[in-house]
Design a protein around this motif. Structure first.
Motif, mmCIF file in Angstrom:
data_model
loop_
_atom_site.group_PDB
_atom_site.id
_atom_site.type_symbol
_atom_site.label_atom_id
_atom_site.label_comp_id
_atom_site.label_asym_id
_atom_site.label_seq_id
_atom_site.Cartn_x
_atom_site.Cartn_y
_atom_site.Cartn_z
ATOM 1 N N ARG A 1 0.828 -1.212 0.000
ATOM 2 C CA ARG A 1 0.000 0.000 0.000
ATOM 3 C C ARG A 1 0.861 1.260 0.000
ATOM 4 N NH1 ARG A 1 -0.881 -2.087 5.110
ATOM 5 N NH2 ARG A 1 0.188 -0.904 6.736
ATOM 6 N N ARG A 2 2.032 1.174 0.620
ATOM 7 C CA ARG A 2 2.932 2.331 0.638
ATOM 8 C C ARG A 2 3.537 2.570 -0.744
ATOM 9 N NH1 ARG A 2 6.013 0.121 5.806
ATOM 10 N NH2 ARG A 2 4.301 0.252 7.300
ATOM 11 N N VAL A 3 3.866 1.491 -1.440
ATOM 12 C CA VAL A 3 4.401 1.609 -2.802
ATOM 13 C C VAL A 3 3.335 2.206 -3.714
ATOM 14 C CG1 VAL A 3 5.277 0.322 -4.793
ATOM 15 C CG2 VAL A 3 6.025 -0.290 -2.477
ATOM 16 N N ILE A 4 2.114 1.730 -3.591
ATOM 17 C CA ILE A 4 1.003 2.253 -4.398
ATOM 18 C C ILE A 4 0.834 3.753 -4.158
ATOM 19 C CG2 ILE A 4 -1.527 2.232 -4.594
ATOM 20 C CD1 ILE A 4 -1.298 -0.861 -4.176
ATOM 21 N N LEU A 5 0.890 4.153 -2.904
ATOM 22 C CA LEU A 5 0.740 5.572 -2.583
ATOM 23 C C LEU A 5 1.900 6.387 -3.135
ATOM 24 C CD1 LEU A 5 -0.777 7.874 -1.286
ATOM 25 C CD2 LEU A 5 0.191 7.199 0.927
ATOM 26 N N MET A 6 3.112 5.881 -3.029
ATOM 27 C CA MET A 6 4.269 6.608 -3.557
ATOM 28 C C MET A 6 4.146 6.783 -5.067
ATOM 29 S SD MET A 6 7.053 8.271 -3.032
ATOM 30 C CE MET A 6 7.170 7.995 -1.285
ATOM 31 N N ASP A 7 3.750 5.736 -5.767
ATOM 32 C CA ASP A 7 3.571 5.840 -7.214
ATOM 33 C C ASP A 7 2.476 6.850 -7.565
ATOM 34 O OD1 ASP A 7 5.624 4.109 -7.893
ATOM 35 O OD2 ASP A 7 4.319 2.359 -7.967
ATOM 36 N N TYR A 8 1.423 6.891 -6.780
ATOM 37 C CA TYR A 8 0.343 7.858 -7.012
ATOM 38 C C TYR A 8 0.850 9.290 -6.797
ATOM 39 C CZ TYR A 8 -4.241 10.068 -6.838
ATOM 40 O OH TYR A 8 -5.325 10.873 -7.104
ATOM 41 N N LEU A 9 1.608 9.488 -5.743
ATOM 42 C CA LEU A 9 2.093 10.828 -5.418
ATOM 43 C C LEU A 9 3.113 11.353 -6.430
ATOM 44 C CD1 LEU A 9 2.385 10.445 -1.551
ATOM 45 C CD2 LEU A 9 0.773 11.921 -2.782
ATOM 46 N N LYS A 10 3.742 10.457 -7.170
ATOM 47 C CA LYS A 10 4.659 10.895 -8.238
ATOM 48 C C LYS A 10 3.901 11.678 -9.298
ATOM 49 C CE LYS A 10 6.365 7.247 -9.974
ATOM 50 N NZ LYS A 10 7.051 6.108 -10.560
ATOM 51 N N GLU A 11 2.642 11.329 -9.520
ATOM 52 C CA GLU A 11 1.869 11.879 -10.629
ATOM 53 C C GLU A 11 0.787 12.874 -10.225
ATOM 54 O OE1 GLU A 11 2.939 11.064 -13.591
ATOM 55 O OE2 GLU A 11 4.359 9.616 -12.733
ATOM 56 N N HIS A 12 0.475 12.988 -8.940
ATOM 57 C CA HIS A 12 -0.634 13.823 -8.484
ATOM 58 C C HIS A 12 -0.194 14.758 -7.366
ATOM 59 C CE1 HIS A 12 -2.444 10.221 -10.271
ATOM 60 N NE2 HIS A 12 -3.406 11.037 -10.659
ATOM 61 N N SER A 13 -0.645 15.996 -7.412
ATOM 62 C CA SER A 13 -0.251 16.959 -6.385
ATOM 63 C C SER A 13 -1.139 16.890 -5.142
ATOM 64 C CB SER A 13 -0.264 18.377 -6.956
ATOM 65 O OG SER A 13 -1.544 18.691 -7.454
ATOM 66 N N ILE A 14 -2.359 16.383 -5.289
ATOM 67 C CA ILE A 14 -3.274 16.229 -4.160
ATOM 68 C C ILE A 14 -3.725 14.779 -4.103
ATOM 69 C CG2 ILE A 14 -5.521 16.859 -3.201
ATOM 70 C CD1 ILE A 14 -5.114 19.644 -4.308
ATOM 71 N N ALA A 15 -3.699 14.226 -2.894
ATOM 72 C CA ALA A 15 -4.102 12.828 -2.706
ATOM 73 C C ALA A 15 -5.353 12.767 -1.844
ATOM 74 C CB ALA A 15 -2.975 12.056 -2.033
ATOM 75 N N LYS A 16 -6.293 11.935 -2.258
ATOM 76 C CA LYS A 16 -7.515 11.684 -1.501
ATOM 77 C C LYS A 16 -7.731 10.177 -1.505
ATOM 78 C CE LYS A 16 -11.407 13.146 -3.167
ATOM 79 N NZ LYS A 16 -12.444 13.988 -3.710
ATOM 80 N N ALA A 17 -7.973 9.589 -0.347
ATOM 81 C CA ALA A 17 -8.053 8.129 -0.216
ATOM 82 C C ALA A 17 -9.016 7.510 -1.214
ATOM 83 C CB ALA A 17 -8.437 7.742 1.205
ATOM 84 N N SER A 18 -10.196 8.074 -1.362
ATOM 85 C CA SER A 18 -11.199 7.481 -2.250
ATOM 86 C C SER A 18 -10.740 7.488 -3.703
ATOM 87 C CB SER A 18 -12.542 8.200 -2.111
ATOM 88 O OG SER A 18 -12.403 9.573 -2.405
#
Length: 95
Positions: A18-35
């Protein structure tokens, strides 16, 4: 907040999917929302919320809407941005 070196944090991140998934998401997005992350990655919102909380506890992200109990939005801290740069340098596979 836990103060770790960038290399220690990278090892901590790759130890749990789940941490890897979040890191990959944050590479491409400036704002993160769980949903949003959960929907995009086919994970449960609870799973992603836990990763967001872990990142927040480590000082990687900060919550823009702390007064809310749901639909929270997160952004990278300066520490988180440095971590993302190191992650990118290692092509998402630091080890």
């Amino acid at each position: 907040m836990v103060e770790d070196s960038i290399d220690e944090l990278l090892r901590w991140i790759v130890s749990v999917d789940r941490r890897v998934i979040l890191m990959d998401y944050l590479k491409e997005h400036s704002i993160a929302k769980a949903s949003d992350i959960a929907h995009q990655t086919n994970r449960s919102t609870q799973n992603i919320s836990r990763a967001l909380k872990e990142y927040e506890d480590r000082g990687i992200i900060e919550c823009l809407t702390p007064e809310k109990t749901t639909w929270k939005r997160y952004v990278l801290t300066a520490y988180g941005k440095a971590l993302i740069e190191k992650w990118k340098e290692n092509n998402s596979d630091p080890f």
